[in-house]
Scaffold this motif. Structure first.
Motif, PDB file in Angstrom:
ATOM      1  N   GLU A  53      46.203  13.924  19.142  1.00  0.00           N
ATOM      2  CA  GLU A  53      46.125  12.654  18.418  1.00  0.00           C
ATOM      3  C   GLU A  53      44.725  12.413  17.860  1.00  0.00           C
ATOM      4  O   GLU A  53      44.578  11.756  16.823  1.00  0.00           O
ATOM      5  N   GLU A  54      43.704  12.928  18.511  1.00  0.00           N
ATOM      6  CA  GLU A  54      42.349  12.831  17.972  1.00  0.00           C
ATOM      7  C   GLU A  54      42.235  13.645  16.684  1.00  0.00           C
ATOM      8  O   GLU A  54      41.568  13.228  15.721  1.00  0.00           O
ATOM      9  N   VAL A  55      42.916  14.781  16.648  1.00  0.00           N
ATOM     10  CA  VAL A  55      42.949  15.608  15.447  1.00  0.00           C
ATOM     11  C   VAL A  55      43.630  14.846  14.315  1.00  0.00           C
ATOM     12  O   VAL A  55      43.129  14.787  13.184  1.00  0.00           O
ATOM     13  N   VAL A  56      44.781  14.256  14.617  1.00  0.00           N
ATOM     14  CA  VAL A  56      45.533  13.497  13.609  1.00  0.00           C
ATOM     15  C   VAL A  56      44.679  12.359  13.057  1.00  0.00           C
ATOM     16  O   VAL A  56      44.631  12.132  11.843  1.00  0.00           O
TER      17      VAL A  56
ATOM     18  N   GLN B  70      41.171  24.076  16.165  1.00  0.00           N
ATOM     19  CA  GLN B  70      39.885  24.267  15.504  1.00  0.00           C
ATOM     20  C   GLN B  70      40.036  24.276  13.994  1.00  0.00           C
ATOM     21  O   GLN B  70      41.060  24.733  13.464  1.00  0.00           O
ATOM     22  N   GLU B  71      38.998  23.775  13.319  1.00  0.00           N
ATOM     23  CA  GLU B  71      38.971  23.936  11.866  1.00  0.00           C
ATOM     24  C   GLU B  71      38.825  25.420  11.553  1.00  0.00           C
ATOM     25  O   GLU B  71      38.180  26.167  12.296  1.00  0.00           O
ATOM     26  N   LYS B  72      39.437  25.861  10.454  1.00  0.00           N
ATOM     27  CA  LYS B  72      39.324  27.257  10.052  1.00  0.00           C
ATOM     28  C   LYS B  72      38.095  27.417   9.166  1.00  0.00           C
ATOM     29  O   LYS B  72      37.957  26.721   8.163  1.00  0.00           O
ATOM     30  N   ILE B  73      37.214  28.323   9.554  1.00  0.00           N
ATOM     31  CA  ILE B  73      36.020  28.605   8.775  1.00  0.00           C
ATOM     32  C   ILE B  73      36.334  29.751   7.809  1.00  0.00           C
ATOM     33  O   ILE B  73      36.661  30.859   8.235  1.00  0.00           O
ATOM     34  N   LEU B  74      36.261  29.466   6.515  1.00  0.00           N
ATOM     35  CA  LEU B  74      36.537  30.474   5.498  1.00  0.00           C
ATOM     36  C   LEU B  74      35.226  31.114   5.080  1.00  0.00           C
ATOM     37  O   LEU B  74      34.549  30.668   4.159  1.00  0.00           O
TER      38      LEU B  74
ATOM     39  N   GLU C 258      43.444  11.827   9.153  1.00  0.00           N
ATOM     40  CA  GLU C 258      43.762  10.609   8.411  1.00  0.00           C
ATOM     41  C   GLU C 258      42.505   9.893   7.911  1.00  0.00           C
ATOM     42  O   GLU C 258      42.524   9.250   6.861  1.00  0.00           O
ATOM     43  N   ASN C 259      41.406  10.028   8.660  1.00  0.00           N
ATOM     44  CA  ASN C 259      40.149   9.378   8.277  1.00  0.00           C
ATOM     45  C   ASN C 259      39.286  10.245   7.353  1.00  0.00           C
ATOM     46  O   ASN C 259      38.168   9.865   6.987  1.00  0.00           O
ATOM     47  N   GLY C 260      39.790  11.450   7.027  1.00  0.00           N
ATOM     48  CA  GLY C 260      39.068  12.319   6.123  1.00  0.00           C
ATOM     49  C   GLY C 260      37.933  13.098   6.757  1.00  0.00           C
ATOM     50  O   GLY C 260      37.082  13.648   6.048  1.00  0.00           O
ATOM     51  N   ASN C 261      37.920  13.166   8.091  1.00  0.00           N
ATOM     52  CA  ASN C 261      36.852  13.889   8.798  1.00  0.00           C
ATOM     53  C   ASN C 261      37.225  15.328   9.145  1.00  0.00           C
ATOM     54  O   ASN C 261      36.414  16.072   9.695  1.00  0.00           O
ATOM     55  N   LEU C 262      38.461  15.704   8.835  1.00  0.00           N
ATOM     56  CA  LEU C 262      38.948  17.050   9.167  1.00  0.00           C
ATOM     57  C   LEU C 262      40.014  17.432   8.148  1.00  0.00           C
ATOM     58  O   LEU C 262      40.834  16.596   7.752  1.00  0.00           O
ATOM     59  N   ASN C 263      40.005  18.701   7.743  1.00  0.00           N
ATOM     60  CA  ASN C 263      40.949  19.163   6.728  1.00  0.00           C
ATOM     61  C   ASN C 263      41.730  20.378   7.209  1.00  0.00           C
ATOM     62  O   ASN C 263      41.251  21.149   8.042  1.00  0.00           O
ATOM     63  N   PHE C 264      42.915  20.541   6.657  1.00  0.00           N
ATOM     64  CA  PHE C 264      43.688  21.767   6.860  1.00  0.00           C
ATOM     65  C   PHE C 264      43.074  22.868   5.995  1.00  0.00           C
ATOM     66  O   PHE C 264      42.399  22.570   5.002  1.00  0.00           O
TER      67      PHE C 264
ATOM     68  N   ASP D 183      25.933  26.255  16.442  1.00  0.00           N
ATOM     69  CA  ASP D 183      26.986  25.671  15.611  1.00  0.00           C
ATOM     70  C   ASP D 183      28.306  26.370  15.881  1.00  0.00           C
ATOM     71  O   ASP D 183      28.344  27.589  16.139  1.00  0.00           O
ATOM     72  N   LEU D 184      29.396  25.625  15.814  1.00  0.00           N
ATOM     73  CA  LEU D 184      30.731  26.169  16.011  1.00  0.00           C
ATOM     74  C   LEU D 184      31.715  25.341  15.207  1.00  0.00           C
ATOM     75  O   LEU D 184      31.387  24.214  14.777  1.00  0.00           O
ATOM     76  N   PRO D 185      32.921  25.835  14.953  1.00  0.00           N
ATOM     77  CA  PRO D 185      33.918  25.036  14.230  1.00  0.00           C
ATOM     78  C   PRO D 185      34.247  23.760  15.007  1.00  0.00           C
ATOM     79  O   PRO D 185      34.124  23.716  16.232  1.00  0.00           O
ATOM     80  N   LYS D 186      34.645  22.718  14.280  1.00  0.00           N
ATOM     81  CA  LYS D 186      35.110  21.508  14.959  1.00  0.00           C
ATOM     82  C   LYS D 186      36.264  21.896  15.871  1.00  0.00           C
ATOM     83  O   LYS D 186      37.217  22.548  15.441  1.00  0.00           O
ATOM     84  N   THR D 187      36.181  21.459  17.130  1.00  0.00           N
ATOM     85  CA  THR D 187      37.123  21.921  18.144  1.00  0.00           C
ATOM     86  C   THR D 187      37.647  20.740  18.943  1.00  0.00           C
ATOM     87  O   THR D 187      36.883  19.876  19.362  1.00  0.00           O
ATOM     88  N   TYR D 188      38.966  20.727  19.164  1.00  0.00           N
ATOM     89  CA  TYR D 188      39.624  19.605  19.838  1.00  0.00           C
ATOM     90  C   TYR D 188      40.587  20.094  20.915  1.00  0.00           C
ATOM     91  O   TYR D 188      41.125  21.201  20.831  1.00  0.00           O
ATOM     92  N   LEU D 189      40.827  19.215  21.892  1.00  0.00           N
ATOM     93  CA  LEU D 189      41.904  19.415  22.865  1.00  0.00           C
ATOM     94  C   LEU D 189      43.001  18.369  22.702  1.00  0.00           C
ATOM     95  O   LEU D 189      44.128  18.578  23.134  1.00  0.00           O
ATOM     96  N   ASP D 190      42.659  17.244  22.084  1.00  0.00           N
ATOM     97  CA  ASP D 190      43.563  16.101  21.952  1.00  0.00           C
ATOM     98  C   ASP D 190      44.219  16.107  20.572  1.00  0.00           C
ATOM     99  O   ASP D 190      43.540  15.952  19.548  1.00  0.00           O
TER     100      ASP D 190
END
Length: 337
Positions: free
Chosen positions: A134-137, A202-206, A141-147, A125-132
């Motif tokens: 616009e994919e992050v945005v 990457q999403e921040k893991i608290l 917007e779709n509620g699949n990723l949070n700040f 397992d690892l944090p959600k990770t992106y290179l794109d």
């Protein structure tokens, strides 16, 4: 037996550890491309090299090793690891052992996107990770990723250009800022190979952060895993940590070892949140957290010296850690001239 530590920088403690491991049977030489490296003070001898990407760098190291009868070379810097891994066979023909993992392993660790692929393919397992971006945005917007989100260079090291975005405006500003900053640092060399996809998001893991020293021998065989609970961080390095007994994390270390087959130490950062273990990154070298393992009784430099001499290593002697040992880094000012 003489040993060379390249790109030694401020790792004075490693110079001391290897001196202790040699016990007077050889010298510890160090090198750096900057003549102001603090660790020069602790070495038996030092040399200033061309920069790592200079076409003369490898030839310079070969000649220096032959001149000083150096039998083992260990690098302490990510960029240097890749360069040395590409030339291991050339050194070996001269009777010089380069204690660095193979090129594929170094690429997996240095390229944080390849780290993500390696971890995913091997069911870690690892944090959600992106290179794109616009994919992050879109996922936000779709509620699949949070700040909050962490932005950093794909080929990042040394905590260069790491930012935390708490909203969409900061996300876009930091993305552009990192893209500019990459080309003002030594990260520009690797980044030239992946233009347009050099920023990791990457999403921040608290959660609670831990560090692992996963130790293999010089043939890539698993030896042990040391677990450290991180109590404080400073500039991306562990500042205070406790060596603990955590069987589940030790098993993860053993599994990573079996999949990666690295050489020597693998420094791994991870978080635990809601009983889930998320691996953040891996570094195929002595990491900034190794001194805490050493303080607790682990002596990898001593083992490396013995391996180089083809002597048997008593793992119970050199790798048996004492649990509950808490270390804190100190700050010392030295004169370099």
């Amino acid at each position: 037996m003489n040993i060379l530590l390249t790109s030694v920088g401020r790792r004075s403690y490693l110079v001391k550890y290897f001196k202790e491991g040699l016990k007077g049977t050889g010298k510890v030489y160090v090198s750096n491309s900057s003549e102001g490296a603090p660790a020069f003070k602790n070495a038996d001898e030092y040399v200033v090299t061309p920069i790592i990407y200079d076409e003369l760098y490898i030839e310079f190291l070969k000649n220096y090793c032959l001149e000083k009868n150096i039998e083992g070379v260990i690098s302490l810097f990510d960029v240097d690891l890749l360069m040395l891994s590409k030339h291991k066979k050339e050194f070996e023909k001269l009777g010089i052992k380069i204690i660095v993992s193979n090129e594929n392993v170094i690429n997996i660790c240095n390229d944080k996107w390849k780290t993500k692929i390696f971890l995913h393919e091997n069911s870690f397992d690892l944090p959600k990770t992106y290179l794109d971006l616009e994919e992050v945005v879109k996922d936000i917007e779709n509620g699949n990723l949070n700040f909050p989100l962490i932005l950093k260079p794909r080929w990042g090291m040394g905590s260069i250009s790491i930012y935390e975005a708490e909203n969409m405006e900061e996300l876009r500003v930091f993305y552009k800022k990192i893209d500019r900053e990459i080309y003002r640092t030594y990260l520009k060399y690797e980044s030239e190979e992946t233009v347009g996809s050099n920023i990791l998001i990457q999403e921040k893991i608290l959660g609670q952060e831990y560090g692992l020293d996963i130790i293999n021998d010089l043939n890539g065989n698993y030896c042990t895993t040391i677990v450290k609970k991180k109590n404080a961080m400073r500039c991306g390095e562990t500042d205070c940590a406790e060596v603990i007994d955590f069987k589940e994390l030790k098993e993860i270390g053993k599994k990573i070892s079996s999949k990666l087959k690295h050489i020597g130490n693998l420094d791994v950062d991870l978080f635990i949140k809601d009983n889930n273990i998320y691996i953040l990154e891996m570094n195929a070298r002595f990491g900034g957290g190794y001194p805490f393992s050493h303080l607790a009784g682990v002596d990898l430099p001593k083992a490396i010296v013995k391996w180089l001499k083809n002597e048997d290593v008593n793992y119970e002697e050199v790798f048996k850690e004492k649990y509950g040992v808490i270390g804190q880094k100190d700050i010392e000012i030295i004169s370099i001239k």
